[in-house]
Design a protein around this motif. Sequence first.
Motif, short mmCIF file in Angstrom:
data_model
loop_
_atom_site.label_atom_id
_atom_site.label_comp_id
_atom_site.label_asym_id
_atom_site.label_seq_id
_atom_site.Cartn_x
_atom_site.Cartn_y
_atom_site.Cartn_z
N VAL A 89 4.63 39.91 34.70
CA VAL A 89 4.22 39.78 36.10
C VAL A 89 2.80 39.23 36.16
O VAL A 89 1.93 39.62 35.37
CB VAL A 89 4.34 41.12 36.86
N LEU A 127 10.22 39.73 45.05
CA LEU A 127 10.34 39.29 43.66
C LEU A 127 10.63 37.81 43.64
O LEU A 127 11.52 37.34 44.35
CB LEU A 127 11.47 40.06 42.97
N ARG A 168 11.15 34.79 40.59
CA ARG A 168 11.23 34.46 39.16
C ARG A 168 10.89 32.98 38.97
O ARG A 168 11.32 32.13 39.74
CB ARG A 168 12.64 34.71 38.64
N LEU A 213 9.03 47.35 38.07
CA LEU A 213 9.46 46.19 37.28
C LEU A 213 10.60 46.55 36.33
O LEU A 213 11.53 45.76 36.16
CB LEU A 213 8.28 45.62 36.49
N LEU A 232 13.75 46.71 38.38
CA LEU A 232 14.19 45.37 38.77
C LEU A 232 14.79 44.62 37.58
O LEU A 232 15.78 43.90 37.73
CB LEU A 232 13.03 44.58 39.37
#
Length: 157
Positions: free
Chosen positions: A23, A99, A101, A147, A150
């Motif tokens: 992250v 979130l 990516r 995290l 997730l």
Amino acid sequence: MTRPDAIPRRAARVLLVDASWRVLMLRGRDPARPDYMYWFTVGGGLDAGETPAQGAVRELFEETGLRAAPEALGEPVFHETVEFPFDGSWYRQEQDFFLLRVDSWQVDFAGFNEIERASVDAHRWWTVAELRATGERYYPPSLPKLLSALAQEEIPC
């Protein structure tokens, strides 16, 4: 601790996670307390009329140079209300976390405003293990647990 003089604020934050499930965090300091350093996720206060997703992608671009559409964020993955001092004022901030990516990203601070230029001095990609092991301050404190949860929800391609 709830303070009656807290300034209410709405914010949106982005958990920008790379292909290695790290992250992105920014390192900042409170201008009123320059020795108080901490790491935090990308994001900030909403402008008038912005939805959380719109504010999140605006902040993402301003703080990292990465452009994304609000629709790319989906629904918030976490919500919290926090109180904190910053630059001599006390805030009560309701914030949604999204979130996003990416394979990788080269952070660009060119979009920083004046207060960000004065208070943010570094960025770093953190793994969950590094967050759990560090003695450095970071927000939100529940980030490693969030995290990890997730990551377990991710469906392999």
